[in-house]
Design a protein around this motif. Structure first.
Motif, PDB file in Angstrom:
ATOM      1  N   ALA A  86      -2.945   7.265   0.962  1.00 27.37           N
ATOM      2  CA  ALA A  86      -3.677   6.043   0.650  1.00 27.37           C
ATOM      3  C   ALA A  86      -4.163   6.085  -0.783  1.00 27.37           C
ATOM      4  N   VAL A  87      -4.259   4.901  -1.386  1.00 26.18           N
ATOM      5  CA  VAL A  87      -4.868   4.751  -2.708  1.00 26.18           C
ATOM      6  C   VAL A  87      -5.933   3.663  -2.618  1.00 26.18           C
ATOM      7  N   ASP A  91      -5.298   0.210  -7.262  1.00 23.95           N
ATOM      8  CA  ASP A  91      -4.696   1.337  -7.964  1.00 23.95           C
ATOM      9  C   ASP A  91      -3.186   1.327  -7.747  1.00 23.95           C
ATOM     10  N   ARG A  93       0.302   2.276  -6.474  1.00 23.80           N
ATOM     11  CA  ARG A  93       0.732   3.022  -5.300  1.00 23.80           C
ATOM     12  C   ARG A  93       1.611   4.194  -5.731  1.00 23.80           C
ATOM     13  N   THR A  95       4.717   6.862  -4.735  1.00 26.80           N
ATOM     14  CA  THR A  95       5.884   7.050  -3.878  1.00 26.80           C
ATOM     15  C   THR A  95       6.288   8.507  -3.949  1.00 26.80           C
ATOM     16  N   CYS A 105       1.822  14.973  -6.932  1.00 32.93           N
ATOM     17  CA  CYS A 105       0.891  13.888  -6.668  1.00 32.93           C
ATOM     18  C   CYS A 105      -0.510  14.418  -6.381  1.00 32.93           C
ATOM     19  N   ILE A 165      -6.908  10.004  -4.249  1.00 31.43           N
ATOM     20  CA  ILE A 165      -5.871   9.758  -3.255  1.00 31.43           C
ATOM     21  C   ILE A 165      -6.420  10.172  -1.896  1.00 31.43           C
ATOM     22  N   SER A 180      -5.381   1.018   0.283  1.00 29.00           N
ATOM     23  CA  SER A 180      -4.038   0.525   0.605  1.00 29.00           C
ATOM     24  C   SER A 180      -3.153   1.659   1.080  1.00 29.00           C
ATOM     25  N   SER A 182      -0.099   3.769   0.999  1.00 29.97           N
ATOM     26  CA  SER A 182       0.778   4.034  -0.141  1.00 29.97           C
ATOM     27  C   SER A 182       2.116   4.625   0.270  1.00 29.97           C
TER      28      SER A 182
END
Length: 235
Positions: A86-87, A91, A93, A95, A105, A165, A180, A182
């Motif tokens: 999630a972000v 922000d 996103r 992948t 990440c 994150i 959101s 991600s």
């Protein structure tokens, strides 16, 4: 006022909430109780907290049935829930296609929001993934651990970190404002967990609990389950 008492993993909170008005219209009952880390919810049942219905991981519900705390014949699969990233809303996103990408990440994030790494499904998995990626010590100071995924996501939404994150179950991400979904974890690090519902052995309102289970697993609610983040139905 009549209440149906629930003890549930946070993964099912959004789905249960979306069905609450329909359930009340059918039964006259409100749904009350707790949503949190599955291990903590199971322990509350073991300690005698009243529960008409439980919604926890399949493994835990099966164990509770063995302990005669859940009616074995009532157990039904609700669906699979993936552990995901999630972000903050707004922000970029991320992948992540493989373990190398996930490692990069996490190392690039200055705050990592996760649920309880001892009692929650997603939190336990996150701890294992950090070991797998050999970054446990490196990110230890950045880990922001909360009792459950919903709380972790609310805290991330309000975070002033530069690049936070989150990692918890997709259902908890989807149901939290300000964050959101991600993407899911990459192959080799993924986790999809089956959640099941069952009636408590000492349920005061077993018929109403059965009605809620019927709503949770019914074909008519397939779209609602998918919107809430359950990726497969009851099969």
């Amino acid at each position: 006022m009549s209440n149906l008492n629930i003890l549930s993993g946070g993964a099912a909170q959004g789905l249960v909430g979306s069905l609450a008005s329909t359930f009340k219209a059918q039964t006259g009952f409100d749904i009350v109780g707790e949503f949190g880390a599955v291990g903590a919810m199971a322990d509350k049942l073991r300690k005698g907290i009243p529960a008409d219905i439980v919604i926890l991981t399949a493994a835990i519900v099966a164990k509770l049935a063995e302990e005669k705390l859940v009616v074995a014949s009532s157990i039904a699969n609700v669906g699979l829930v993936e552990t995901a990233l999630a972000v903050r809303a707004g922000d970029p996103r991320v992948t992540v296609k493989d373990t190398v990408g996930l490692r990069e990440c996490l190392l690039a994030s200055d705050a990592i929001y996760v649920p309880d790494t001892v009692a929650s499904t997603a939190g336990i998995h996150v701890a294992k993934v950090l070991v797998q990626l050999d970054i446990t010590d490196e990110v230890a100071a950045r880990l922001k651990i909360f009792p459950n995924g919903a709380t972790a996501m609310r805290e991330m939404a309000a975070s002033d970190a530069r690049r936070p994150i989150g990692c918890t179950q997709s259902t908890e991400i989807i149901s939290t404002k300000g964050v959101s979904l991600s993407g899911t974890l990459p192959p080799g690090c993924e986790l999809a967990t089956m959640y099941t519902a069952g009636i408590g052995a000492t349920a005061a309102h077993a018929p109403q609990a059965q009605e809620l289970i019927a709503l949770l697993i019914g074909a008519g609610q397939q779209e609602q389950r998918e919107r809430a983040g359950f990726i497969r139905g009851t099969t």
